[in-house]
Scaffold this motif. Structure first.
Motif, short mmCIF file in Angstrom:
data_model
loop_
_atom_site.label_atom_id
_atom_site.label_comp_id
_atom_site.label_asym_id
_atom_site.label_seq_id
_atom_site.Cartn_x
_atom_site.Cartn_y
_atom_site.Cartn_z
N TYR A 62 0.82 -1.21 0.00
CA TYR A 62 0.00 0.00 0.00
C TYR A 62 0.86 1.26 0.00
O TYR A 62 0.58 2.21 -0.75
N VAL A 63 1.92 1.30 0.81
CA VAL A 63 2.73 2.52 0.85
C VAL A 63 3.47 2.73 -0.47
O VAL A 63 3.67 3.87 -0.91
N ILE A 64 3.85 1.63 -1.14
CA ILE A 64 4.47 1.77 -2.46
C ILE A 64 3.44 2.28 -3.46
O ILE A 64 3.73 3.19 -4.27
N ASN A 65 2.24 1.72 -3.43
CA ASN A 65 1.19 2.19 -4.33
C ASN A 65 0.85 3.65 -4.11
O ASN A 65 0.64 4.40 -5.06
N GLU A 93 3.47 -8.98 -5.22
CA GLU A 93 2.34 -9.20 -6.12
C GLU A 93 2.43 -10.55 -6.83
O GLU A 93 1.41 -11.22 -7.04
N LYS A 94 3.63 -10.97 -7.18
CA LYS A 94 3.78 -12.27 -7.86
C LYS A 94 3.37 -13.40 -6.92
O LYS A 94 2.63 -14.32 -7.33
N CYS A 95 3.80 -13.35 -5.69
CA CYS A 95 3.46 -14.39 -4.73
C CYS A 95 1.96 -14.41 -4.46
O CYS A 95 1.33 -15.48 -4.40
N GLU A 228 -9.26 -3.68 3.75
CA GLU A 228 -9.47 -2.54 2.84
C GLU A 228 -8.19 -2.20 2.09
O GLU A 228 -8.22 -1.89 0.90
N LEU A 229 -7.05 -2.28 2.76
CA LEU A 229 -5.77 -2.06 2.09
C LEU A 229 -5.58 -3.11 0.99
O LEU A 229 -5.10 -2.79 -0.11
N ALA A 230 -5.95 -4.35 1.29
CA ALA A 230 -5.83 -5.42 0.30
C ALA A 230 -6.71 -5.15 -0.91
O ALA A 230 -6.33 -5.45 -2.05
N LEU A 231 -7.90 -4.60 -0.68
CA LEU A 231 -8.80 -4.29 -1.79
C LEU A 231 -8.18 -3.25 -2.72
O LEU A 231 -8.21 -3.40 -3.94
N VAL A 232 -7.61 -2.20 -2.15
CA VAL A 232 -6.93 -1.19 -2.97
C VAL A 232 -5.74 -1.80 -3.69
O VAL A 232 -5.53 -1.58 -4.89
N ASN A 233 -4.96 -2.59 -2.97
CA ASN A 233 -3.78 -3.23 -3.58
C ASN A 233 -4.18 -4.14 -4.74
O ASN A 233 -3.46 -4.24 -5.74
#
Length: 356
Positions: A62-65, A93-95, A228-233
Motif C-alpha cells: 500500500y505505501v508503495i502504491n 504481487e507475484k506471490c 481494505e488495504l488489500a482491496l486497494v492493492n
C-alpha cells in the motif's frame, strides 16, 4: 530482520526510503537485505497465510502504491521510480497472484460457454455473500448508531478516494469500446469537469461534515483494516500491470454491479440518523450512475471482448472472483469491527450539527 517478528513495521522502513533525501546513498547491502525481508514476508503472507504477515505485506504494498500516486511537487523527495521499489512490489504481487490462481483454479476449470457468460456473472455476483444480503448492510440501515456509521464510512475511504485514479491508470493503450466506456466512467468521476461534482471532492465534503479526516488513507493507515488495504492493492496490482488488465475489467464488472445496492442501504441508515440528502449527495450520485455503468460495462466491454477472444474468459473470471472475495473479506471484518465500537477510530464526533 530475519525473523517473522522482525518483519513487523517493515512498511515504515520502506516508506522512509521512498521519501528519503539520503536514498542515493543507500548501501547495496541494505538494498539486498530489504529485498530478502520482503521475499520472506511474501512467502509467510501468501503461501503460509500468516495473519500478521498478511497485514504487513499489504501495508508494504500500500505505501508503495500510494507513493506511485504521489505528485513529486507535494513532497521534498520522491524515490518511487527507483527499480528497488518495483522489485519489492513485484515480489509481493507475484506471490499473491500465484496463490490466487491456485485458489480459483477449480472455478476457472468449470466455466460456462461464452454464450452463457452474462447469466453466469449475474448469478455469481447477486448470490455472493459480499452483496447487500451481507448482515452489515441491514445493520447499517436499521440499527447502527452515528459512530458506527462514521467508522464504516471511514474504513471505506481508500478505494473510494482512489477510484478515479484507478480508472485513469487503465486507459493508456486501449481503444474502441473499452476506451469509450472507461472515459465515461472517468468523466463521471471528475464531475464532468466541474470541481464541486468530482466524486473524490464530494466524498471529502461528506467526510468533513462527519468530522472525519480526508487524509486518513495516506497518513493514518494504521487505523485502517488490512482487508481494505488489500482491496486497494488488488485494484492497483491489476491496473498498473498491463498483463493483468483483463482481470481488472472483470473486477470492475463486479464492482459496478454491486455498488448501487450497497450505497442505497447506507443512505437509508444515514437518513434514519437525521443526515439530509444535501450532505448525502456523494452516496446518492452512485445509486444512479453506477447502474448505467454496470449495464454498459457488460454490453460495451465484456461481451464484445469475449466475442473477439473467448480465451480471455479465465482472466475476466479471476478478476471477478478476486474482487468479490476481497470485498467480502472487507465486509466480514467490518461487520465485527463496527458492531464492537463505541466511537470511530479517529475519535468521537466533535462537529457542530446535532447527533442523534
Amino acid at each position: 530482520m530475519s525473523t517473522q517478528s522482525g518483519l513487523q513495521g517493515l512498511h515504515a522502513e520502506v516508506k522512509s526510503w521512498l521519501f528519503s533525501k539520503d536514498f542515493d546513498g543507500m548501501p547495496v547491502g541494505a538494498r539486498n537485505q530489504l529485498r530478502e525481508q520482503v521475499d520472506l514476508l511474501a512467502r509467510n503472507a501468501f503461501e503460509k497465510g500468516d495473519e500478521a504477515a498478511l497485514t504487513e505485506a499489504h501495508r508494504v504494498l500500500y505505501v508503495i502504491n500510494m507513493a506511485q500516486l504521489t505528485a513529486p511537487w507535494t513532497v521534498e523527495r520522491l524515490n518511487v521510480g527507483d527499480p528497488l521499489f518495483s522489485q519489492l512490489k513485484g515480489i509481493l504481487e507475484k506471490c499473491w497472484h500465484q496463490a490466487s490462481k491456485k485458489k480459483y483454479a477449480p472455478i476457472i476449470d468449470a466455466l460456462p460457454p461464452a454464450a452463457q457468460f452474462r447469466e453466469w456473472v449475474t448469478q455469481t455476483v447477486r448470490s455472493h455473500p459480499s452483496n447487500v444480503t451481507h448482515p452489515i448492510f441491514g445493520f447499517l440501515r436499521d440499527k447502527a448508531n452515528f459512530e458506527q456509521m462514521r467508522e464504516f464510512f471511514l474504513q471505506e475511504t481508500p478505494l473510494e478516494a482512489l477510484f478515479g485514479d484507478i480508472i485513469a491508470l487503465m486507459m493508456p493503450g486501449v481503444y474502441g469500446g473499452i476506451k469509450l466506456e472507461l472515459a465515461k466512467n472517468f468523466w463521471d468521476e471528475v464531475g464532468h469537469a466541474e470541481d464541486a461534482r468530482v466524486h473524490r471532492n464530494m466524498r471529502f465534503e461528506l467526510m468533513d461534515y462527519l468530522g472525519l479526516p480526508s487524509n486518513v488513507y495516506t497518513d493514518r493507515i494504521d487505523l485502517l483494516i488490512r482487508e481494505e488495504l488489500a482491496l486497494v492493492n488488488m485494484y492497483m496490482s491489476m491496473a498498473m500491470n498491463r498483463s493483468r488488465l483483463t482481470e481488472i475489467l472483470g473486477a470492475l464488472l463486479a464492482t459496478e454491479t454491486m455498488i448501487p445496492g450497497r450505497f442505497e442501504w447506507q443512505i437509508e441508515g444515514w437518513r434514519r440518523l437525521g443526515v439530509g440528502d444535501k450532505q448525502l449527495a456523494y452516496l446518492l450520485e452512485h445509486t444512479t450512475v453506477d447502474v448505467e455503468h454496470a449495464n454498459a460495462w457488460m454490453g460495451e466491454i465484456i461481451v464484445p471482448l469475449l466475442e473477439r477472444n473467448p480465451a480471455v474468459m479465465p482472466e475476466i473470471v479471476l478478476g471477478i472472483m478476486l474482487r468479490l472475495d476481497t470485498a467480502g473479506a472487507v465486509v466480514d471484518k467490518l461487520n465485527d469491527h463496527v458492531r464492537g465500537i463505541k466511537e470511530s477510530s479517529v475519535g468521537p464526533y466533535r462537529g457542530a450539527h446535532k447527533v442523534p
